[in-house]
Design a protein around this motif. Structure first.
Motif, PDB file in Angstrom:
ATOM      1  N   LEU A  24       0.920  -1.069  -0.099  1.00 32.27           N
ATOM      2  CA  LEU A  24      -0.236   0.019  -0.117  1.00 32.27           C
ATOM      3  C   LEU A  24       0.833   1.324   0.097  1.00 32.27           C
ATOM      4  CD1 LEU A  24      -3.044  -0.641   2.379  1.00 32.27           C
ATOM      5  CD2 LEU A  24      -3.237  -0.231   0.002  1.00 32.27           C
ATOM      6  N   CYS A  25       1.850   1.397   0.783  1.00 30.26           N
ATOM      7  CA  CYS A  25       2.639   2.582   1.035  1.00 30.26           C
ATOM      8  C   CYS A  25       3.200   3.114  -0.339  1.00 30.26           C
ATOM      9  CB  CYS A  25       3.895   2.369   1.936  1.00 30.26           C
ATOM     10  SG  CYS A  25       3.561   1.801   3.590  1.00 30.26           S
ATOM     11  N   LEU A  28       0.256   4.446  -2.586  1.00 34.13           N
ATOM     12  CA  LEU A  28      -0.459   5.729  -2.386  1.00 34.13           C
ATOM     13  C   LEU A  28       0.564   6.758  -2.304  1.00 34.13           C
ATOM     14  CD1 LEU A  28      -2.318   4.565   0.707  1.00 34.13           C
ATOM     15  CD2 LEU A  28      -3.297   5.300  -1.458  1.00 34.13           C
ATOM     16  N   ALA A  29       1.787   6.809  -1.969  1.00 40.65           N
ATOM     17  CA  ALA A  29       2.933   7.688  -1.941  1.00 40.65           C
ATOM     18  C   ALA A  29       3.083   8.189  -3.546  1.00 40.65           C
ATOM     19  CB  ALA A  29       3.936   7.454  -1.271  1.00 40.65           C
ATOM     20  N   PHE A 100      11.390   5.974  -1.351  1.00 39.63           N
ATOM     21  CA  PHE A 100      10.523   4.907  -1.716  1.00 39.63           C
ATOM     22  C   PHE A 100      11.322   3.918  -2.518  1.00 39.63           C
ATOM     23  CE2 PHE A 100       7.274   7.595  -0.131  1.00 39.63           C
ATOM     24  CZ  PHE A 100       6.479   6.663   0.484  1.00 39.63           C
ATOM     25  N   PRO A 175      -4.573  13.576   0.790  1.00 34.38           N
ATOM     26  CA  PRO A 175      -6.141  12.970   0.773  1.00 34.38           C
ATOM     27  C   PRO A 175      -6.476  12.102  -0.382  1.00 34.38           C
ATOM     28  CG  PRO A 175      -5.981  15.047   1.632  1.00 34.38           C
ATOM     29  CD  PRO A 175      -4.603  14.909   1.044  1.00 34.38           C
ATOM     30  N   PHE A 178      -6.020   8.552  -0.612  1.00 37.21           N
ATOM     31  CA  PHE A 178      -6.898   7.576   0.161  1.00 37.21           C
ATOM     32  C   PHE A 178      -8.265   7.491  -0.573  1.00 37.21           C
ATOM     33  CE2 PHE A 178      -3.851   8.989   3.562  1.00 37.21           C
ATOM     34  CZ  PHE A 178      -3.597   7.775   3.986  1.00 37.21           C
ATOM     35  N   ILE A 179      -8.839   8.835  -0.947  1.00 37.08           N
ATOM     36  CA  ILE A 179     -10.005   8.893  -1.731  1.00 37.08           C
ATOM     37  C   ILE A 179     -10.139   8.038  -2.822  1.00 37.08           C
ATOM     38  CG2 ILE A 179     -11.788  10.250  -2.785  1.00 37.08           C
ATOM     39  CD1 ILE A 179     -10.921  12.676  -1.124  1.00 37.08           C
ATOM     40  N   ILE A 181      -8.269   5.217  -3.754  1.00 36.22           N
ATOM     41  CA  ILE A 181      -8.148   3.920  -3.645  1.00 36.22           C
ATOM     42  C   ILE A 181      -9.501   3.418  -2.727  1.00 36.22           C
ATOM     43  CG2 ILE A 181      -7.004   3.839  -1.403  1.00 36.22           C
ATOM     44  CD1 ILE A 181      -5.137   1.894  -2.819  1.00 36.22           C
ATOM     45  N   GLY A 182     -10.071   4.240  -1.973  1.00 34.75           N
ATOM     46  CA  GLY A 182     -11.436   3.969  -1.258  1.00 34.75           C
ATOM     47  C   GLY A 182     -12.462   3.644  -2.299  1.00 34.75           C
TER      48      GLY A 182
ATOM     49  N   LEU B  21       2.229   9.043   8.660  1.00 31.17           N
ATOM     50  CA  LEU B  21       0.787   8.082   8.096  1.00 31.17           C
ATOM     51  C   LEU B  21       0.169   8.837   7.146  1.00 31.17           C
ATOM     52  CD1 LEU B  21      -0.426   6.143  11.513  1.00 31.17           C
ATOM     53  CD2 LEU B  21       0.859   5.085   9.231  1.00 31.17           C
ATOM     54  N   LEU B  22      -0.382  10.135   7.443  1.00 39.79           N
ATOM     55  CA  LEU B  22      -1.290  10.725   6.660  1.00 39.79           C
ATOM     56  C   LEU B  22      -0.850  11.391   5.572  1.00 39.79           C
ATOM     57  CD1 LEU B  22      -3.631  11.721   9.430  1.00 39.79           C
ATOM     58  CD2 LEU B  22      -4.059   9.830   7.698  1.00 39.79           C
ATOM     59  N   ARG B  24       3.108  11.382   4.734  1.00 37.37           N
ATOM     60  CA  ARG B  24       4.193  10.740   3.969  1.00 37.37           C
ATOM     61  C   ARG B  24       3.702   9.216   3.494  1.00 37.37           C
ATOM     62  NH1 ARG B  24       9.466  13.228   4.918  1.00 37.37           N
ATOM     63  NH2 ARG B  24       9.874  11.813   3.355  1.00 37.37           N
ATOM     64  N   PHE B  25       2.799   8.560   3.792  1.00 34.28           N
ATOM     65  CA  PHE B  25       2.286   7.299   3.729  1.00 34.28           C
ATOM     66  C   PHE B  25       3.090   6.348   3.784  1.00 34.28           C
ATOM     67  CE2 PHE B  25       0.258   9.981   0.078  1.00 34.28           C
ATOM     68  CZ  PHE B  25      -0.989   9.901   0.530  1.00 34.28           C
ATOM     69  N   LEU B  26       3.805   6.128   5.015  1.00 31.83           N
ATOM     70  CA  LEU B  26       4.745   5.012   5.365  1.00 31.83           C
ATOM     71  C   LEU B  26       4.067   4.181   6.573  1.00 31.83           C
ATOM     72  CD1 LEU B  26       8.034   7.008   5.302  1.00 31.83           C
ATOM     73  CD2 LEU B  26       7.405   5.209   3.778  1.00 31.83           C
ATOM     74  N   GLY B  27       4.194   2.995   6.570  1.00 32.69           N
ATOM     75  CA  GLY B  27       3.823   2.115   7.638  1.00 32.69           C
ATOM     76  C   GLY B  27       2.203   1.827   7.632  1.00 32.69           C
ATOM     77  N   LEU B  28       1.807   2.170   6.233  1.00 34.46           N
ATOM     78  CA  LEU B  28       0.108   1.924   6.062  1.00 34.46           C
ATOM     79  C   LEU B  28      -0.283   0.520   6.494  1.00 34.46           C
ATOM     80  CD1 LEU B  28      -0.606   4.360   3.197  1.00 34.46           C
ATOM     81  CD2 LEU B  28      -1.080   4.610   5.447  1.00 34.46           C
ATOM     82  N   PHE B  32      -4.155   0.281   8.395  1.00 35.77           N
ATOM     83  CA  PHE B  32      -4.949  -0.258   8.374  1.00 35.77           C
ATOM     84  C   PHE B  32      -5.481  -1.724   8.701  1.00 35.77           C
ATOM     85  CE2 PHE B  32      -4.564   2.752   4.925  1.00 35.77           C
ATOM     86  CZ  PHE B  32      -5.942   3.673   5.112  1.00 35.77           C
ATOM     87  N   PHE B 177     -10.383   3.784   4.280  1.00 34.53           N
ATOM     88  CA  PHE B 177      -9.761   4.786   3.238  1.00 34.53           C
ATOM     89  C   PHE B 177     -10.194   6.339   3.221  1.00 34.53           C
ATOM     90  CE2 PHE B 177      -7.719   0.802   2.018  1.00 34.53           C
ATOM     91  CZ  PHE B 177      -6.383   1.352   1.690  1.00 34.53           C
ATOM     92  N   ALA B 180      -9.494   8.077   6.356  1.00 39.04           N
ATOM     93  CA  ALA B 180      -8.231   8.523   6.468  1.00 39.04           C
ATOM     94  C   ALA B 180      -7.937   9.742   5.342  1.00 39.04           C
ATOM     95  CB  ALA B 180      -7.263   7.133   5.913  1.00 39.04           C
ATOM     96  N   ALA B 181      -8.724   9.608   4.558  1.00 38.71           N
ATOM     97  CA  ALA B 181      -8.813  10.980   3.660  1.00 38.71           C
ATOM     98  C   ALA B 181      -9.077  12.063   4.170  1.00 38.71           C
ATOM     99  CB  ALA B 181      -9.442  10.647   2.337  1.00 38.71           C
ATOM    100  N   ALA B 184      -6.310  13.164   6.719  1.00 41.96           N
ATOM    101  CA  ALA B 184      -5.437  13.451   6.066  1.00 41.96           C
ATOM    102  C   ALA B 184      -5.618  15.198   5.695  1.00 41.96           C
ATOM    103  CB  ALA B 184      -4.836  12.916   4.675  1.00 41.96           C
ATOM    104  N   LEU B 185      -6.894  15.465   5.359  1.00 37.88           N
ATOM    105  CA  LEU B 185      -7.198  16.823   4.984  1.00 37.88           C
ATOM    106  C   LEU B 185      -7.105  17.491   6.097  1.00 37.88           C
ATOM    107  CD1 LEU B 185      -8.426  17.795   2.216  1.00 37.88           C
ATOM    108  CD2 LEU B 185     -10.655  17.361   3.057  1.00 37.88           C
ATOM    109  N   LEU B 188      -3.126  18.437   6.725  1.00 40.10           N
ATOM    110  CA  LEU B 188      -2.978  19.463   5.762  1.00 40.10           C
ATOM    111  C   LEU B 188      -3.037  20.786   6.545  1.00 40.10           C
ATOM    112  CD1 LEU B 188      -4.118  18.553   2.376  1.00 40.10           C
ATOM    113  CD2 LEU B 188      -1.812  18.368   3.340  1.00 40.10           C
TER     114      LEU B 188
END
Lengths: 196, 196
Positions: A24-25, A28-29, A100, A175, A178-179, A181-182, B21-22, B24-28, B32, B177, B180-181, B184-185, B188
């Motif tokens: 996933l990481c 998304l990134a 990454f 964001p 996430f949107i 992929i959801g 997490l929100l 940089r998207f690492l450790g996702l 989840f 997801f 989470a979006a 993340a918003l 920001l």
């Protein structure tokens, strides 16, 4: 399994991102634009295919007790190779993907395939499995990249489709990932239901 | 005074602005995977803080005192992941023996952490950003605290959500997801806090 099944398995039935929820990481990134997504797909494919190939070649001489550290060394060798190749030949892409690239080494897709498949199967099957899994990953990653680039910047692979004033900038910000992929997962649920 | 201010901004940038997490998207995967219960999130959060601090200190020392003087930078990827994997095993043994209460709360999450890409990413980023030893420790603390706080908030929301009327197609991962979006918003909003 036949060669064809090995190849198709990763694209549909066991698609790594949407079905197995792994990898996933990076998905998304780096999916902020189609070109970044494509670059990441190619780097991951290179590492996955060669790790599968070499694990399958060495599977008879790797002792069972220390197989995980051996896998990690095989995988990180190819990650280091792709890291240096990208740094030398595609510096812009290398900068965009950043940390990454070395992190491909902890991408669960690769270690998962090496352990679950390449360690137990012959060389040709394992290589085909690697190609299929990479394609499954690449298709999802690139389509998320394309969706986000079109909605967020109004371009596709750098070619302008409509004025950026009309684009929803949130789609290329975190964001948006996430949107996207959801909604893709909800769509997959819908498609599955129609099959049954 | 300047140095203190510098450390302060590193900490808050890692904690809120570039939340691991929100943003940089690492450790996702773990985010989840295990955030559906409050207790598991607390265990994972403390385990990440603990391991990330120690592995940052060790990998920084390894790079600056062994790999760099010997011109072995290309071994960075392979050596970091092996060192972190070994370290997690040692920590598990130590905690089990001397801190049984802590072991009960985070024991089973320790082995999972080896594949948590956030740990390895922080080790790489400390090198990429040219941080000093103190700076890298502060950075690791900020990042891991950000991880723990966000996973706790997310687990709280998901526990409340389990009783909410959610459209069938979005039940399970898709709604997670989208949630989470929205988080993340909100994060920001911290972006311009210190004029970064």
């Amino acid at each position: 399994m036949s060669y064809k099944e090995d190849f198709v398995n990763g694209i549909f039935r066991e698609n790594p991102v949407l079905r197995l929820m792994i990898g996933l990481c990076p998905t998304l990134a780096v999916s902020t634009s189609a070109i970044n997504a494509l670059g990441m797909s190619i780097a991951t494919a290179f590492v996955l295919i060669f790790s599968n190939l070499f694990t399958a070649l060495l599977r008879k001489i790797i002792p069972d007790e220390i197989r995980i550290p051996v896998f990690i060394i095989i995988v990180s060798t190819f990650v280091t190779i792709s890291d240096y190749i990208m740094q030398a030949y595609t510096p812009d892409l290398y900068k965009a993907l950043g940390v990454f690239i070395p992190l491909i080494v902890v991408n669960c897709i690769i270690l998962g395939r090496v352990e679950a498949y390449a360690y137990k199967n012959p060389v040709i099957n394992s290589t085909l499995d690697g190609i299929g899994m990479s394609l499954g990953f690449a298709i999802i990653l690139t389509s998320i990249g394309i969706i986000r680039e079109i909605l967020g910047a109004g371009t596709i692979l750098g070619i302008t489709l409509f004025s950026p004033d009309l684009a929803a900038i949130v789609m290329i910000l975190p964001p948006g990932a996430f949107i996207t992929i959801g909604f893709l997962m909800a769509l997959l649920n819908k498609l599955e239901k129609r099959d049954i | 005074m300047d140095q203190a201010k510098n450390l302060f901004s590193i900490f808050f940038a890692a904690f809120l602005i570039n939340n691991i997490l929100l943003i940089r998207f690492l450790g996702l995967c773990s985010f989840f995977g295990i955030s559906n219960h409050m207790e598991t999130s607390i265990g994972m959060g403390t385990a990440v803080i603990f391991v990330m601090m120690i592995s940052s200190a060790v990998s920084w020392t390894l790079y600056h005192f062994v790999l760099f003087p010997l011109h072995l930078e290309f071994l960075r990827t392979a050596s970091f992941i092996l060192v972190i994997a070994a370290l997690v095993q040692l920590e598990e043994l130590y905690i089990k023996k001397s801190l049984p209460a802590l072991y009960r709360s985070m024991g089973i999450y320790l082995p999972l952490i080896t594949t948590n890409c956030a740990i390895l990413a922080v080790a790489f980023l400390n090198i990429d950003y040219n941080y000093s030893f103190i700076q890298s420790l502060v950075y690791a603390f900020g990042v891991s605290l950000g991880y723990a706080v966000v996973i706790l908030l997310f687990a709280g929301i998901r526990e409340r959500m389990s009783g909410a009327p959610i459209p069938k197609l979005f039940q399970g991962y898709p709604i997670a997801f989208i949630t989470a979006a929205l988080m993340a918003l909100a994060f920001l909003g911290f972006t311009s806090m210190f004029g970064f």
